[in-house]
Every structure is written in structure tokens, then in C-alpha cells.
Write an enzyme that holds these catalytic residues in place. Structure first.
Site, PDB file in Angstrom:
ATOM      1  N   GLU A   3       0.809  -1.226   0.000  1.00  0.00           N
ATOM      2  CA  GLU A   3       0.000   0.000   0.000  1.00  0.00           C
ATOM      3  C   GLU A   3       0.848   1.285   0.000  1.00  0.00           C
ATOM      4  OE1 GLU A   3      -4.089  -1.579   2.018  1.00  0.00           O
ATOM      5  OE2 GLU A   3      -2.799  -0.399   3.294  1.00  0.00           O
ATOM      6  N   GLU A  23      -5.517  -7.791  -1.421  1.00  0.00           N
ATOM      7  CA  GLU A  23      -6.225  -7.874  -0.134  1.00  0.00           C
ATOM      8  C   GLU A  23      -7.701  -7.601  -0.329  1.00  0.00           C
ATOM      9  OE1 GLU A  23      -4.755  -5.428   3.076  1.00  0.00           O
ATOM     10  OE2 GLU A  23      -2.668  -5.825   2.501  1.00  0.00           O
TER      11      GLU A  23
HETATM   12  C1  BGP Z   1      -4.544  -2.905   4.844  1.00  0.00           C
HETATM   13  C2  BGP Z   1      -3.179  -3.385   5.284  1.00  0.00           C
HETATM   14  C3  BGP Z   1      -3.161  -4.650   6.044  1.00  0.00           C
HETATM   15  C4  BGP Z   1      -4.401  -4.948   6.838  1.00  0.00           C
HETATM   16  C5  BGP Z   1      -5.698  -4.458   6.240  1.00  0.00           C
HETATM   17  C6  BGP Z   1      -6.876  -4.460   7.177  1.00  0.00           C
HETATM   18  O1  BGP Z   1      -4.564  -1.523   4.745  1.00  0.00           O
HETATM   19  O2  BGP Z   1      -2.326  -3.581   4.177  1.00  0.00           O
HETATM   20  O3  BGP Z   1      -1.959  -4.742   6.748  1.00  0.00           O
HETATM   21  O4  BGP Z   1      -4.281  -5.034   8.159  1.00  0.00           O
HETATM   22  O5  BGP Z   1      -5.571  -3.161   5.721  1.00  0.00           O
HETATM   23  O6  BGP Z   1      -6.788  -3.372   8.052  1.00  0.00           O
HETATM   24  P1  BGP Z   1      -6.992  -3.513   9.618  1.00  0.00           P
HETATM   25  O7  BGP Z   1      -6.006  -4.530  10.060  1.00  0.00           O
HETATM   26  O8  BGP Z   1      -6.736  -2.171  10.167  1.00  0.00           O
HETATM   27  O9  BGP Z   1      -8.392  -3.973   9.784  1.00  0.00           O
END
Ligand code: BGP
Length: 508
Positions: free
Chosen positions: A194, A392
Site C-alpha cells: 500500500e 487484499e
Molecule cells: C490494509 C493493510 C493490512 C491490513 C488491512 C486491514 O490496509 O495492508 O496490513 O491489516 O488493511 O486493516 P486492519 O487490520 O486495520 O483492519
């Protein structure tokens, strides 16, 4: 079915996968001589409400406090999901599910504790050797994120991370080692997770302490660090082509952004323009790394924000000559942009947004919008004409163990089923999506809130927000559902997705 030459199903070799990040899943922060990283220094702070999702930023002042008195705080990412001690079991479970690709990241400080060493720690190398051996054993393709939100604390203190141009060389030393050691064994590579996170939290995205910055202008600070990362990604791509391609000619390298898919809040032209502008900012990364140069609108943006991007003459050549192969992105939700403020807000991935009355919210107040995924895939393909990968997607939710000892996570099945169907629609539209890695396929510590109770996995990990628990693994109903999706190559989607299926853990 073929009619009018339209593909209406997933391609044969579609990559059904799962994703994690070292800083959220591995734990073992002090094992084998590992050094401290930025994510090890994020202290747990309970959320104050549903919209309170952004707890990952750390200032220089806080860092000093944490380093001086670590015993006064709890740092959940140091523990992760203890994959360091559960590696074989984790990969076995993924293998038994039929997973085609596993996206994971390498902990920089497990190999190079300060980031300055010339040779890596043996124990760290052995850990990842073992991971690659296990992936081979279960016929799972590897997708490596070179670094996912963790930078050596030593380099943060010494040069303020990617604020400094010097960080590019440290990063390249690390990347070069990975390419040499594991270039043969991983088909897919992503230089940074990201990349646009650097604009939102420079600490998380680029290891920059804002209160130790030499730049007073926060916009300049963020874009300068981003520029260094863009140059680092292009230089890493050059190394990748020199080192990896001769031994692994099918290997590919792609960039990764958090996709901010914007809707204009009204049909007012100014709102439409704002949505376009925000989109342009989000797509600056593929503009630079796929097309090879900064678009004009960015030079105007820098000008209007009163700074000049500091560059070296070689940068433009490096960016132009070393463009990447594919675009990958995280997609969780859509966002609304408009001039008028004061509307109800919701939380969200990376940033929050105005409430969209047509969408349901997750337990963490993230809007759920499968159609938005189809829209985003079409837009990215229309604009860039390169293969796309969803690095993701998933649902963060609380899971409960039912009286039958199982986890009936029907909500997660429904979420994923709808999003997978949206991907199928995009494929039918003609978009070349070559796979998806479901986020947090094994429960892990949240990036945004450091909670363990915000679970994304199809595999449950017995641990709570305070790090109590056995850390034992247990499959959820979504595990069996995903197994079926994979074995039917998506044909099972939509039909009976909401029907709970028995756990297969006993058969393993
Ligand atoms: C993205 C990241 C991840 C992940 C996901 C979910 O932005 O790349 O590392 O964690 O989001 O976010 P969160 O864990 O805050 O729910």
C-alpha cells in the site's frame, strides 16, 4: 459457456490465495537476534468508538517513551499470531484448503536487525527457507511483499526512514538479498505494501517520524518520502530483472496500493471533480510505476502546495526504464467525496468517509460494497491495460466459538462470496484479473487498531487483544467454504454460500 466470445467464468489458472504480513502474523520479535521495527513500536490503545480505527501512527516523542520504558506498554505486533512457532501447521492448513498462492512479507529486521549489516542473520534466513520449503511441499505459489509496514527502528532514528534518500540504498541491499536467495522460489514480487499509506501515515508507510522531519510542510514531507519509495521500487525492479528473471523467467513484479475508489456525493460538478482529483492522487502510483513518469496534474499539485519535489537527474530515467508488470491493490470499501461537510461519517480502511446510505457497514463501520470492486477493476484496466491482482480483500469481524465448538462465520462467507462474484463480473467485462489473496487468511493483529479481536481469517487463532490465549489454530466454516470455491474454481459461488458446512479439521 462461450457466447459472443465472452468469458463468464474464472480462468483455469486463477490464483485463489491468502495474504498475511510478517509484522502482524509472525511474532517472535526477539528471536534469532531480530532487530526492532516500526510495527514493534505501536502500543495498544483501546478504541474509543466504532469510528476509532487509526491507531498506527507513532511520533518521535512517543518512540522515545516506548524505547525507554517498554514494560509500561503492550505491543501486540511483537506477538502477532505467533506464526514463528506455528509455521508448519499454518502452511499445512493452507495447503489442505487447496490454496494456490500465499502472499506474505519478509521481516526486514529478522534478516538485517539494524538495516545496515552486510550479511543476514542465519536464523532468519532459515526461517524463510523453511517457509519456502513448506510452500513447495503443498504446491502453493509464493507472492512476496518485500516490506509491509515495518522498517528497522535503527534507520528511523538514524535517517528518519524514507524521508532520506539514503534509505533507498538500504532498501535495495535488503531487496537484493531476497532476490538472490529466493528469486527462484517466488513467482510474484511486490516492492512495498500500500504505497499510498505514506501520504496518510508517513510513520507506517515510510518509517518517517513527523516531529523529527526536516520538512515543515506535511504535504511535502509525505510526497518526498513517497518519491524515494517510487525510485526504490523502480530500482528494485531493475535488480529483479537482472537477478531473478535469468533463473525464474516467468516471475513478475507489481506495485501495490490501497485502492481508494471514490464516488462523488452529489451530481454537482465540483463534487464530481473532487472525486476525479482524489482518484488521480490515488493513481499517481501506477502512473509513475506503470507509465514511467509523474503525470502533469501532480506537478501542478506540488506547485499549489508550495513545494518543489527534490529529485536527482537520474530519477526520471530510472522510473521510465524500469516500469513494473502488474498492479495489485487492497480493496475493502468505497469512499464518498463532496464539497459540503458535516455529513455522518463512517470509519474505513486507511481513511474514513462520509456515510453511504445504500451500503451496510461492518462491525468496524467499514462500508461493504462488492459492486465497487467490479467498478474499480474496470477502471484500473481501462486506464492502465496491465494485469490486475487483488492483494487484499476480506471482512474484519468478531468471531465466537459456538456451543458445538465451531465458528460459524456466515457473515464472512457472505462478504467473500459477493466480492468473488463481483470479480467474476469484472472478468466477464473483460478485465484480466489473475487472482486474489484474501486478507488475514489466518487471524492476525489488526494493522489499524492492533486488536486481535478484529478477525479476517478462515483459520482462527486463539488469542485476545491483550495477547492471552493458547494461539492454537482452528478452522472456521469459511475455511470449508473457501476450499470448495477453490476446488470448483468459483463455480460454487452464489449457490448455497450462506449454508454452514461442517469443519474438515478432523480429516487433516
Ligand atoms: C490494509 C493493510 C493490512 C491490513 C488491512 C486491514 O490496509 O495492508 O496490513 O491489516 O488493511 O486493516 P486492519 O487490520 O486495520 O483492519
Amino acid at each position: 459457456m462461450v457466447k459472443n466470445n465472452v468469458r463468464t467464468s474464472f480462468p483455469e489458472n486463477f490464483l485463489w490465495g491468502g495474504a498475511t504480513a510478517a509484522s502482524q502474523v509472525e511474532g517472535g520479535y526477539d528471536r534469532g537476534g531480530r532487530g526492532l521495527s516500526t510495527s514493534d513500536m505501536v502500543a495498544y490503545k483501546p478504541r474509543t468508538g466504532k469510528n476509532d480505527n487509526m491507531k498506527f501512527n507513532v511520533t518521535g516523542k512517543e518512540l522515545d517513551k516506548y524505547l525507554e520504558h517498554p514494560e509500561d506498554y503492550y505491543f501486540p505486533k511483537r506477538k502477532g499470531s505467533q506464526q514463528y512457532d506455528h509455521l508448519e501447521e499454518d502452511i499445512r492448513l493452507l495447503g489442505k484448503m487447496g490454496l494456490k498462492v500465499y502472499r506474505f512479507s519478509i521481516s526486514w529486521t529478522r534478516l538485517f536487525p539494524t538495516g545496515e549489516e552486510d550479511s543476514p542473520l542465519i536464523e532468519g534466513v532459515k526461517f524463510y527457507d523453511k517457509l519456502f520449503d513448506l510452500l513447495d511441499k503443498y504446491h502453493i505459489e509464493a507472492m512476496v511483499t518485500i516490506t509491509h509496514y515495518e522498517y528497522p527502528i535503527h534507520l528511523v532514528q538514524k535517517i528518519n526512514g524514507f524521508e532520506s534518500r539514503k534509505m533507498i540504498d538500504y532498501y535495495l541491499k535488503f531487496a537484493k538479498f531476497l532476490f538472490k536467495r529466493w528469486g527462484k522460489r517466488a513467482k510474484y514480487w511486490i516492492p512495498f505494501n500500500e504505497m499510498n499509506m505514506t501520504l496518510i501515515s508517513p510513520y507506517t508507510g515510510a518509517g518517517v517520524l513527523e516531529d523529527r522531519s526536516k520538512y515543515k510542510n506535511p504535504t511535502q514531507r509525505a510526497y518526498q518520502a513517497s518519491h524515494h519509495q517510487l525510485v526504490a521500487a523502480a530500482k528494485a525492479t531493475k535488480l529483479f530483472r537482472e537477478i531473478v528473471l535469468p533463473v525464474n523467467p516467468d516471475a513478475k513484479i507489481g506495485l501495490m496500493i490501497a485502492r481508494i475508489e471514490n464516488y462523488a456525493g452529489t451530481v454537482k460538478p465540483v463534487d464530481q471533480y473532487m472525486a476525479l482529483h482524489d482518484d488521480e492522487i490515488n493513481l499517481m502510483y501506477p502512473e509513475v510505476l506503470i507509465r514511467g513518469k509523474y503525470p502533469n496534474y501532480m506537478w501542478r499539485f506540488f506547485e499549489e502546495n508550495n513545494f518543489e519535489l527534490e529529485t536527482e537527474p537520474e530519477d526520471f530515467d530510472v522510473l521510465e526504464k524500469n516500469t513494473l508488470d502488474f498492479i495489485s491493490f487492497s480493496y475493502y470499501m468505497t469512499y464518498i467525496v463532496q464539497e459540503e461537510k458535516g455529513k455522518t461519517h463512517t470509519s474505513g480502511n486507511v481513511i474514513g468517509t462520509i456515510m453511504n446510505p445504500y451500503l451496510e457497514l461492518s462491525e468496524w463501520s467499514w462500508p461493504i460494497d462488492p459492486m465497487g470492486l467490479r467498478i474499480t477493476l474496470n477502471k484500473l484496466w481501462d486506464k492502465f491495460q496491465v494485469p490486475l491482482f487483488i492483494a487484499e480483500n476480506g471482512l474484519g469481524a468478531k468471531d465466537e466459538i459456538a456451543s458445538d465448538g465451531k465458528i460459524h462465520d456466515i457473515y464472512r462467507i457472505q462478504y467473500l462470496d459477493k466480492h468473488f462474484q463481483a470479480i467474476r463480473e469484472a472478468i466477464t467485462d473483460g478485465v484480466p484479473v489473475f487472482g486474489i489473496t484474501v486478507w488475514g487468511i489466518i487471524d492476525l493483529v489488526s494493522a489499524g487498531t492492533s486488536e486481535m479481536s478484529k478477525r479476517y481469517g478462515v483459520i482462527y487463532v486463539d488469542a485476545d487483544d491483550a495477547g492471552n490465549g493458547t494461539y492454537q489454530r482452528k478452522t472456521k466454516d469459511s475455511y470449508d467454504w473457501y476450499k470448495k470455491v477453490i476446488s470448483t474454481n468459483g463455480k460454487s459461488l452464489g449457490s448455497g454460500a450462506a449454508v454452514a458446512v461442517p469443519s474438515v479439521l478432523d480429516d487433516l
